[in-house]
Design a protein around this motif. Structure first.
Motif, short mmCIF file in Angstrom:
data_model
loop_
_atom_site.label_atom_id
_atom_site.label_comp_id
_atom_site.label_asym_id
_atom_site.label_seq_id
_atom_site.Cartn_x
_atom_site.Cartn_y
_atom_site.Cartn_z
N GLU A 9 0.84 -1.20 0.00
CA GLU A 9 0.00 0.00 0.00
C GLU A 9 0.88 1.25 0.00
N LEU A 10 1.92 1.24 0.81
CA LEU A 10 2.82 2.38 0.86
C LEU A 10 3.51 2.59 -0.48
N ALA A 11 3.97 1.52 -1.10
CA ALA A 11 4.62 1.62 -2.41
C ALA A 11 3.64 2.15 -3.46
N ARG A 12 2.39 1.72 -3.39
CA ARG A 12 1.38 2.20 -4.34
C ARG A 12 1.13 3.69 -4.17
N GLU A 16 1.93 6.63 -6.91
CA GLU A 16 0.89 7.55 -7.38
C GLU A 16 1.31 9.00 -7.19
N ALA A 17 1.85 9.32 -6.02
CA ALA A 17 2.26 10.69 -5.75
C ALA A 17 3.41 11.11 -6.65
N GLN A 18 4.34 10.20 -6.89
CA GLN A 18 5.47 10.53 -7.75
C GLN A 18 5.03 10.68 -9.20
N ALA A 19 4.10 9.84 -9.66
CA ALA A 19 3.59 9.97 -11.02
C ALA A 19 2.84 11.29 -11.20
N ILE A 111 8.94 13.59 -1.80
CA ILE A 111 7.56 13.08 -1.89
C ILE A 111 7.45 11.72 -1.23
N ALA A 112 8.42 10.83 -1.47
CA ALA A 112 8.40 9.50 -0.86
C ALA A 112 8.45 9.61 0.67
N ALA A 113 9.29 10.51 1.19
CA ALA A 113 9.38 10.69 2.64
C ALA A 113 8.07 11.25 3.20
N ASP A 114 7.49 12.22 2.50
CA ASP A 114 6.23 12.82 2.97
C ASP A 114 5.09 11.80 2.95
N VAL A 115 5.01 11.02 1.89
CA VAL A 115 3.94 10.02 1.79
C VAL A 115 4.12 8.94 2.87
N THR A 116 5.37 8.54 3.12
CA THR A 116 5.64 7.55 4.16
C THR A 116 5.22 8.08 5.52
N THR A 117 5.57 9.33 5.80
CA THR A 117 5.19 9.95 7.07
C THR A 117 3.67 10.02 7.21
N GLN A 118 3.00 10.46 6.15
CA GLN A 118 1.55 10.57 6.17
C GLN A 118 0.88 9.21 6.35
#
Length: 187
Positions: A9-12, A16-19, A111-118
């Motif tokens: 789920e985190l990778a997805r 998405e955020a990076q795309a 973005i990856a760090a922010d999404v992981t934190t969120q």
């Protein structure tokens, strides 16, 4: 149920955020947010992987293109897009380019760090809400159990007190008295 962070789920979410970043145009978005009080749009700078360069006339396409390439940008599939006409009716253009790779890498890592934190925060909030829900449910069950026990004890005590009162105050047998007969007077 308690949730554990799901790597898929985190990778997805990160993908998405990076795309979204890679295909988004950098610049000011005049309708990025809405003021909650007045309902009017609020402008905000949006960061994206696509950068545009204004081209004031068709004669300046190559100089602007070479300037963008010198900055490390690469040509976007859209390339050159006409965006309008100037005051004299001459066409105006924008040159679409991808930002330099090192700039995109820094942004994608952020973005990856922010999404992981969120995502981690969401999982923790879900788990905390679940625990609070279970605590409240257990307290309601315990309170109902205590209420049933209290009501049963009160009923038992009431029955015992009623029994004692009935034994103490037995009914007295009533004495039947005969009523005197009425005498009627006739004249």
């Amino acid at each position: 149920m308690l949730k554990a962070p799901d790597p898929k789920e985190l990778a997805r979410r990160i993908a998405e955020a990076q795309a979204l970043y890679k295909d988004r145009k950098s610049g000011i978005d005049h309708f990025a947010e809405v003021d909650p009080v007045s309902g009017r749009p609020i402008s905000k700078y949006i960061d994206g992987g696509v950068e545009t360069f204004p081209v004031p006339s068709a004669f300046e396409v190559l100089p602007v293109y070479f300037e963008a390439i010198a900055l490390g940008n690469t040509l976007h599939p859209l390339g050159l897009v006409q965006v309008g006409l100037d005051f004299h009716g001459n066409p105006q253009f924008e040159l679409y380019t991808h930002r330099p790779a090192q700039v995109q890498k820094l942004a994608l890592d952020k973005i990856a760090a922010d999404v992981t934190t969120q995502y981690t925060k969401e999982v923790e909030q879900h788990n905390e809400a679940f625990i609070q829900q279970q605590v409240d449910a257990q307290l309601r069950v315990d309170a109902a159990r205590e209420e049933r026990t209290r009501v049963a004890l009160e009923a038992e005590k009431r029955a015992e007190v009623e029994k004692q009162i009935r034994e103490t105050f037995k009914p007295v047998e009533a004495v039947q008295a005969t009523a005197p007969a009425k005498v009627s007077k006739r004249s």
